[in-house]
Enzyme design. Structure first.
Site, mmCIF file in Angstrom:
data_model
loop_
_atom_site.group_PDB
_atom_site.id
_atom_site.type_symbol
_atom_site.label_atom_id
_atom_site.label_comp_id
_atom_site.label_asym_id
_atom_site.label_seq_id
_atom_site.Cartn_x
_atom_site.Cartn_y
_atom_site.Cartn_z
ATOM 1 N N ASN A 10 0.810 -1.213 0.000
ATOM 2 C CA ASN A 10 0.000 0.000 0.000
ATOM 3 C C ASN A 10 0.845 1.266 0.000
ATOM 4 O OD1 ASN A 10 -2.887 -0.914 0.235
ATOM 5 N ND2 ASN A 10 -1.999 -2.040 1.945
ATOM 6 N N LYS A 14 8.770 -2.881 -2.958
ATOM 7 C CA LYS A 14 10.054 -3.540 -2.756
ATOM 8 C C LYS A 14 10.429 -4.307 -4.018
ATOM 9 C CE LYS A 14 9.867 -4.310 2.257
ATOM 10 N NZ LYS A 14 9.964 -5.345 3.322
ATOM 11 N N ASP A 104 0.480 -11.418 -0.798
ATOM 12 C CA ASP A 104 1.647 -11.110 0.023
ATOM 13 C C ASP A 104 1.711 -12.016 1.246
ATOM 14 O OD1 ASP A 104 -0.696 -9.865 0.953
ATOM 15 O OD2 ASP A 104 0.405 -8.197 1.864
ATOM 16 N N THR A 178 0.235 15.489 22.909
ATOM 17 C CA THR A 178 -0.732 14.654 22.196
ATOM 18 C C THR A 178 -0.078 13.837 21.084
ATOM 19 O OG1 THR A 178 -2.486 16.236 22.670
ATOM 20 C CG2 THR A 178 -2.880 14.681 20.882
#
Length: 253
Positions: A10, A14, A104, A178
Site C-alpha cells: 500500500n 520492494k 503477500d 498529544t
C-alpha cells in the site's frame, strides 16, 4: 534466468533482482508510483536486464496497468501477477476461496516455510498488520488482520474532534503531549497486541512455534516485543523467489 521480483504494498514497492542461486541479490524500496518506477529503472541500470518480471500486489488494477506500460516502455518483459493458490510450494491454503487470501501473505508463508521448520506464525507489519499460523506440515491454520501503526494513529486523528494530529511525534510510554501520546499508543499498543495474539495462538497449538516478523514497520515494533522473533524484512520477496523457481531463500541478509 534474471528475474525481477516486485512486492507492491500500500505504501512501498520492494524489489529484488534475482539471478544465480546462492547470491545475495541487489534489492531496494521505492514508492509505488511513477516516480518510484523511474527510481527502480535507475537502480537496475547497472545490472543485467530482467528476463522475467514477477509481481505480488495488494494495489488496484490501475497500478498493475501502469506497471505494465512502464515495463513496455523500458523494453522489459510483460510482468506476471501472482496470486495465492490452494496448495503449492509447501503451503496448503486455509481459505475456502484460495484467491481471496492476500498474495503477500501467501508468499510470506512460502518464504517462512522454506527458511524455518516446525510451527510458524508469520507477522507482517505493514499498512495492515497480518498474522498467519502454519503447522509443521505446511498447513495454513488461518490468520488475523489488524490496522497497522499509521492506520491506528490516523484513525484517531480522523475520528476525533481534538486529537487531529499527525502521528509523527516521538513515542513515549507516558507522553506529555498529544502527538507523543498518539505515537506511543500506536507503537506500544501494537507491540502488546502482537505479543498477546502470539501467546493466544500458541495456547491453541500442541507445540511451540517460531515467530517470524516482516514488513516495513517490523524494525520499529521489534525492540518492544517480549518474545523471541525472527526478523526477515524481505520475506515476501523471498517467498516470491521460491514461487518463481528459486531454489532457496537464503542467503538474503
Amino acid at each position: 534466468m534474471t528475474r525481477l521480483l516486485l512486492d507492491a504494498g500500500n505504501s512501498r514497492l520492494k524489489w529484488a533482482l534475482v539471478n544465480a542461486p546462492g547470491q545475495d541479490p541487489p534489492r531496494g524500496v521505492v514508492t509505488p508510483d511513477a516516480e518510484g518506477l523511474e527510481g527502480l529503472a535507475r537502480s537496475l541500470s547497472p545490472h543485467e536486464s530482467p528476463e522475467s518480471i514477477h509481481v505480488i500486489s495488494v494495489r488496484d488494477e490501475g497500478f498493475f496497468d501502469g506497471l505494465s506500460s512502464f515495463c513496455a516502455h523500458q523494453g522489459w518483459p510483460v510482468p506476471l501477477l501472482h496470486q495465492a493458490v490452494q496448495e503449492a510450494h509447501g503451503i496448503r491454503n486455509a481459505y475456502a476461496d484460495p484467491g481471496r487470501l492476500g498474495a503477500d501473505r501467501y508468499a510470506a508463508m512460502v518464504g517462512a516455510r522454506r527458511l524455518f521448520a516446525g510451527s510458524l506464525v508469520v507477522i507482517d507489519c505493514g499498512t495492515a498488520l497480518t498474522l498467519d499460523a502454519v503447522d509443521p506440515d505446511g498447513r495454513h491454520l488461518g490468520g488475523m488482520i489488524l490496522p497497522g501503526l499509521r492506520l491506528m494513529a490516523l484513525a484517531l486523528g480522523q475520528g476525533t474532534a481534538q486529537i487531529g494530529v499527525k502521528p509523527d511525534g516521538p513515542p513515549a510510554l507516558l507522553a506529555d503531549n498529544t502527538a507523543g501520546a498518539v505515537s506511543g499508543g500506536a507503537l506500544f499498543g501494537m507491540a502488546a497486541a502482537v505479543d498477546g495474539l502470539c501467546e493466544r495462538i500458541e495456547s491453541n497449538l500442541t507445540e511451540p512455534f517460531r515467530r517470524i516478523l516482516c514488513g516495513g514497520d517490523a524494525p520499529r515494533i521489534l525492540p518492544w516485543l517480549k518474545g523471541r522473533y525472527e526478523l526477515c524484512p524481505w520475506l515476501v520477496l523471498q517467498g516470491l523467489d521460491v514461487m518463481t523457481g528459486g531454489r532457496a531463500c537464503e542467503p538474503w541478509s
